[in-house]
Design a protein around this motif. Structure first.
Motif, short mmCIF file in Angstrom:
data_model
loop_
_atom_site.label_atom_id
_atom_site.label_comp_id
_atom_site.label_asym_id
_atom_site.label_seq_id
_atom_site.Cartn_x
_atom_site.Cartn_y
_atom_site.Cartn_z
N VAL A 11 0.84 -1.20 0.00
CA VAL A 11 0.00 0.00 0.00
C VAL A 11 0.87 1.25 0.00
O VAL A 11 0.60 2.20 -0.74
N ALA A 14 2.28 1.81 -3.43
CA ALA A 14 1.29 2.26 -4.41
C ALA A 14 0.69 3.62 -4.09
O ALA A 14 0.47 4.44 -4.98
N ASP A 15 0.44 3.88 -2.81
CA ASP A 15 -0.34 5.05 -2.42
C ASP A 15 0.32 5.96 -1.40
O ASP A 15 -0.29 6.95 -1.01
N GLY A 16 1.50 5.63 -0.93
CA GLY A 16 2.11 6.35 0.18
C GLY A 16 2.60 7.72 -0.21
O GLY A 16 2.60 8.07 -1.38
N LEU A 18 1.36 7.50 3.80
CA LEU A 18 0.04 7.43 4.43
C LEU A 18 0.17 7.39 5.95
O LEU A 18 1.18 6.94 6.49
N ASP A 22 -4.96 5.42 7.88
CA ASP A 22 -5.28 5.19 6.46
C ASP A 22 -4.73 3.86 5.97
O ASP A 22 -5.38 3.16 5.19
N ALA A 26 -6.90 0.69 4.57
CA ALA A 26 -6.58 0.13 3.26
C ALA A 26 -6.40 -1.38 3.31
O ALA A 26 -6.73 -2.07 2.34
N ARG A 54 2.72 9.45 9.84
CA ARG A 54 2.70 9.13 8.39
C ARG A 54 4.00 8.44 8.03
O ARG A 54 5.07 8.85 8.43
N GLU A 56 6.33 6.42 4.82
CA GLU A 56 6.56 6.17 3.39
C GLU A 56 7.54 5.03 3.27
O GLU A 56 8.36 4.79 4.15
#
Length: 85
Positions: A11, A14-16, A18, A22, A26, A54, A56
């Motif tokens: 995740v 792909a989307d970090g 986050l 979150d 996910a 958060r 990454e």
């Protein structure tokens, strides 16, 4: 790779970046569990904390994902025979 390590790394890749909440949403896992996973990944330098809970993914985390990505195989193709006529 530990049970929740791969989904968290995937995740984040792909989307970090986050936040823990979150990430938990996910991968449908409790935020406390994800927080523990992120702590473990942080200790191995596979994620980086960028503030405000958060995370990454790091280059080490991407390498780990690449090294442990399962290879899909075609059951009708035997290894070493693909190029034979």
């Amino acid at each position: 790779m530990t049970g929740n390590d791969r989904p968290v790394l995937e995740v984040l890749a792909a989307d970090g970046p986050l936040a823990v909440v979150d990430l938990a949403a996910a991968i449908d896992t409790h935020p406390v569990t994800v927080d523990h996973v992120c702590d473990r990944l942080y200790e191995r330098d596979e994620v980086r904390l960028i503030g405000g809970q958060r995370y990454e993914i790091t280059a080490a985390g991407r390498r780990r994902l690449a090294d442990e990505t399962p290879v899909a195989t075609d059951p009708d193709v035997r290894p070493g025979t693909e190029s034979r006529p």
